[in-house]
Design a protein around this motif. Structure first.
Motif, mmCIF file in Angstrom:
data_model
loop_
_atom_site.group_PDB
_atom_site.id
_atom_site.type_symbol
_atom_site.label_atom_id
_atom_site.label_comp_id
_atom_site.label_asym_id
_atom_site.label_seq_id
_atom_site.Cartn_x
_atom_site.Cartn_y
_atom_site.Cartn_z
ATOM 1 N N ARG A 26 26.808 43.357 30.140
ATOM 2 C CA ARG A 26 28.029 42.614 30.416
ATOM 3 C C ARG A 26 28.553 42.920 31.818
ATOM 4 N NH1 ARG A 26 33.310 42.927 26.660
ATOM 5 N NH2 ARG A 26 31.836 44.206 25.541
ATOM 6 N N TYR A 27 28.624 44.207 32.182
ATOM 7 C CA TYR A 27 29.161 44.567 33.495
ATOM 8 C C TYR A 27 28.243 44.109 34.621
ATOM 9 C CZ TYR A 27 32.553 47.380 30.901
ATOM 10 O OH TYR A 27 33.549 47.789 30.048
ATOM 11 N N THR A 28 26.939 44.092 34.365
ATOM 12 C CA THR A 28 26.009 43.565 35.364
ATOM 13 C C THR A 28 26.256 42.065 35.562
ATOM 14 O OG1 THR A 28 24.372 45.248 34.810
ATOM 15 C CG2 THR A 28 23.564 43.306 35.957
ATOM 16 N N SER A 29 26.493 41.358 34.477
ATOM 17 C CA SER A 29 26.814 39.922 34.574
ATOM 18 C C SER A 29 28.130 39.716 35.311
ATOM 19 C CB SER A 29 26.902 39.294 33.179
ATOM 20 O OG SER A 29 25.659 39.360 32.532
ATOM 21 N N PHE A 30 29.117 40.552 35.012
ATOM 22 C CA PHE A 30 30.403 40.463 35.706
ATOM 23 C C PHE A 30 30.220 40.690 37.209
ATOM 24 C CE2 PHE A 30 33.360 41.874 31.943
ATOM 25 C CZ PHE A 30 33.011 40.747 31.229
ATOM 26 N N ALA A 31 29.356 41.625 37.569
ATOM 27 C CA ALA A 31 29.100 41.903 38.989
ATOM 28 C C ALA A 31 28.501 40.679 39.670
ATOM 29 C CB ALA A 31 28.165 43.101 39.128
ATOM 30 N N PHE A 46 31.928 46.774 39.288
ATOM 31 C CA PHE A 46 31.239 46.407 38.049
ATOM 32 C C PHE A 46 29.846 47.029 37.991
ATOM 33 C CE2 PHE A 46 34.044 42.461 37.581
ATOM 34 C CZ PHE A 46 34.739 42.978 36.502
ATOM 35 N N ASN A 47 29.140 47.052 39.122
ATOM 36 C CA ASN A 47 27.811 47.683 39.135
ATOM 37 C C ASN A 47 27.905 49.179 38.852
ATOM 38 O OD1 ASN A 47 25.911 45.576 39.511
ATOM 39 N ND2 ASN A 47 26.541 45.390 41.642
ATOM 40 N N GLN A 48 28.932 49.832 39.370
ATOM 41 C CA GLN A 48 29.135 51.264 39.080
ATOM 42 C C GLN A 48 29.455 51.479 37.603
ATOM 43 O OE1 GLN A 48 27.540 52.782 41.732
ATOM 44 N NE2 GLN A 48 28.935 54.381 41.117
ATOM 45 N N MET A 49 30.258 50.590 37.048
ATOM 46 C CA MET A 49 30.575 50.681 35.616
ATOM 47 C C MET A 49 29.312 50.488 34.783
ATOM 48 S SD MET A 49 34.195 48.618 35.495
ATOM 49 C CE MET A 49 34.435 48.792 33.722
ATOM 50 N N ALA A 50 28.476 49.524 35.188
ATOM 51 C CA ALA A 50 27.215 49.282 34.467
ATOM 52 C C ALA A 50 26.333 50.522 34.531
ATOM 53 C CB ALA A 50 26.491 48.072 35.067
ATOM 54 N N LYS A 51 26.269 51.134 35.696
ATOM 55 C CA LYS A 51 25.461 52.347 35.857
ATOM 56 C C LYS A 51 26.006 53.481 34.986
ATOM 57 C CE LYS A 51 23.809 55.539 39.377
ATOM 58 N NZ LYS A 51 23.850 55.909 40.800
ATOM 59 N N ALA A 52 27.327 53.634 34.943
ATOM 60 C CA ALA A 52 27.944 54.709 34.156
ATOM 61 C C ALA A 52 27.687 54.534 32.660
ATOM 62 C CB ALA A 52 29.449 54.771 34.433
ATOM 63 N N VAL A 53 27.863 53.318 32.147
ATOM 64 C CA VAL A 53 27.640 53.127 30.711
ATOM 65 C C VAL A 53 26.160 53.263 30.368
ATOM 66 C CG1 VAL A 53 29.731 51.774 30.293
ATOM 67 C CG2 VAL A 53 27.607 50.585 30.798
ATOM 68 N N ASN A 86 35.812 34.036 35.114
ATOM 69 C CA ASN A 86 35.997 34.334 36.529
ATOM 70 C C ASN A 86 36.254 35.837 36.698
ATOM 71 O OD1 ASN A 86 38.944 34.947 36.533
ATOM 72 N ND2 ASN A 86 39.087 32.809 35.869
ATOM 73 N N THR A 87 36.189 36.302 37.895
ATOM 74 C CA THR A 87 36.262 37.742 38.161
ATOM 75 C C THR A 87 37.562 38.366 37.667
ATOM 76 O OG1 THR A 87 34.737 37.570 40.008
ATOM 77 C CG2 THR A 87 36.197 39.482 39.991
ATOM 78 N N ILE A 88 38.666 37.697 37.858
ATOM 79 C CA ILE A 88 39.955 38.266 37.427
ATOM 80 C C ILE A 88 39.977 38.420 35.904
ATOM 81 C CG2 ILE A 88 42.469 37.968 37.444
ATOM 82 C CD1 ILE A 88 41.043 38.562 40.225
ATOM 83 N N ALA A 89 39.523 37.415 35.184
ATOM 84 C CA ALA A 89 39.456 37.510 33.719
ATOM 85 C C ALA A 89 38.462 38.588 33.297
ATOM 86 C CB ALA A 89 39.075 36.163 33.113
ATOM 87 N N ASN A 90 37.340 38.703 34.025
ATOM 88 C CA ASN A 90 36.354 39.734 33.699
ATOM 89 C C ASN A 90 36.926 41.136 33.910
ATOM 90 O OD1 ASN A 90 34.494 37.766 33.040
ATOM 91 N ND2 ASN A 90 33.476 37.823 35.023
ATOM 92 N N LEU A 91 37.763 41.305 34.927
ATOM 93 C CA LEU A 91 38.433 42.599 35.128
ATOM 94 C C LEU A 91 39.313 42.928 33.928
ATOM 95 C CD1 LEU A 91 39.457 42.456 38.892
ATOM 96 C CD2 LEU A 91 38.057 44.246 37.815
ATOM 97 N N ASP A 92 40.053 41.948 33.448
ATOM 98 C CA ASP A 92 40.898 42.162 32.266
ATOM 99 C C ASP A 92 40.053 42.533 31.049
ATOM 100 O OD1 ASP A 92 43.297 41.654 33.564
ATOM 101 O OD2 ASP A 92 43.347 39.533 32.984
ATOM 102 N N THR A 93 38.934 41.840 30.858
ATOM 103 C CA THR A 93 38.046 42.123 29.736
ATOM 104 C C THR A 93 37.493 43.542 29.814
ATOM 105 O OG1 THR A 93 37.425 39.801 29.527
ATOM 106 C CG2 THR A 93 35.902 41.414 28.576
ATOM 107 N N ALA A 94 37.047 43.941 31.000
ATOM 108 C CA ALA A 94 36.494 45.282 31.183
ATOM 109 C C ALA A 94 37.560 46.351 30.933
ATOM 110 C CB ALA A 94 35.912 45.431 32.588
ATOM 111 N N ALA A 95 38.755 46.131 31.457
ATOM 112 C CA ALA A 95 39.839 47.105 31.254
ATOM 113 C C ALA A 95 40.188 47.220 29.773
ATOM 114 C CB ALA A 95 41.067 46.701 32.068
ATOM 115 N N GLU A 96 40.254 46.103 29.088
ATOM 116 C CA GLU A 96 40.553 46.104 27.650
ATOM 117 C C GLU A 96 39.459 46.841 26.873
ATOM 118 O OE1 GLU A 96 40.565 42.715 24.294
ATOM 119 O OE2 GLU A 96 41.941 42.338 25.962
ATOM 120 N N ASN A 97 38.208 46.588 27.223
ATOM 121 C CA ASN A 97 37.081 47.225 26.545
ATOM 122 C C ASN A 97 37.106 48.740 26.742
ATOM 123 O OD1 ASN A 97 34.445 47.143 25.160
ATOM 124 N ND2 ASN A 97 33.664 47.815 27.139
ATOM 125 N N GLU A 98 37.276 49.179 27.972
ATOM 126 C CA GLU A 98 37.277 50.618 28.250
ATOM 127 C C GLU A 98 38.493 51.309 27.636
ATOM 128 O OE1 GLU A 98 34.718 52.324 29.539
ATOM 129 O OE2 GLU A 98 33.659 50.407 29.577
#
Length: 135
Positions: A26-31, A46-53, A86-98
Motif C-alpha cells: 500500500r505505501y509503495t503504491s502511495f509513493a 511513503f517509501n521509507q514507511m514501506a521499507k520500515a513495515v 490522491n496524495t493528501i487522502a493517502n496521507l490521511d489513510t496512512a496516518a489512520e492506519n499507523e
C-alpha cells in the motif's frame, strides 16, 4: 525457546505479518501516486514507511520460523485490494492506519501475550511498564 506454534500469540503475529506485508504494498503504491502528483518529498516518506513495515514483517517472519512455522504457513497472502486516492487522502489513510496499529492493535496483542501464563512460572512485565520503570 518454547514454540508458540498454534497459540493465540502466534496467530496474532501471523496476522500482523500479513498486515505489514499489505502495508508495504500500500505505501509503495502511495509513493507512486505522490510522484505522479509531483509530491517528491511525500513520495520519499511513503517509501521509507514501506521499507520500515517490510523490515518489521521480516522480524515477525523470522520469529515465526524459529517457532516452528514453515515458510508456506507464514506467506499465505490473501489478496486484498489496495485503495489509493490522491496524495493528501493517502496521507490521511496512512496516518489512520499507523495510529490504529499503535493505539489499538498492538496493545491488544501485547495484552493477550502477557495474559498467557509463562511455562516457567516467571512474572511477565509488559514492555511499556518495563520502559516506564527503567527510566
Amino acid at each position: 525457546m518454547r514454540s508458540l506454534k498454534g497459540s493465540i500469540t502466534a496467530e496474532n503475529l501471523l496476522t500482523a505479518f500479513r498486515d505489514k506485508t499489505h502495508d508495504h504494498l500500500r505505501y509503495t503504491s502511495f509513493a507512486n501516486i505522490a510522484v505522479e502528483e509531483d509530491y517528491i518529498q511525500i513520495s520519499k516518506l511513503f517509501n521509507q514507511m514501506a521499507k520500515a513495515v517490510n523490515e518489521h514483517a521480516k522480524v515477525m517472519a523470522r520469529f515465526l520460523l524459529c517457532s516452528g512455522y514453515k515458510p508456506e504457513e507464514i506467506c499465505t497472502l490473501r489478496q486484498r485490494p489496495i485503495y489509493v486516492s490522491n496524495t493528501i487522502a493517502n496521507l490521511d489513510t496512512a496516518a489512520e492506519n499507523e495510529t490504529n496499529n499503535a493505539t489499538i492493535v498492538y496493545p491488544r496483542y501485547s495484552k493477550i501475550a502477557f495474559d498467557i501464563p509463562s511455562p516457567l512460572g516467571e512474572k511477565r512485565t509488559p514492555m511499556s511498564q518495563a520502559l516506564t520503570t527503567a527510566s
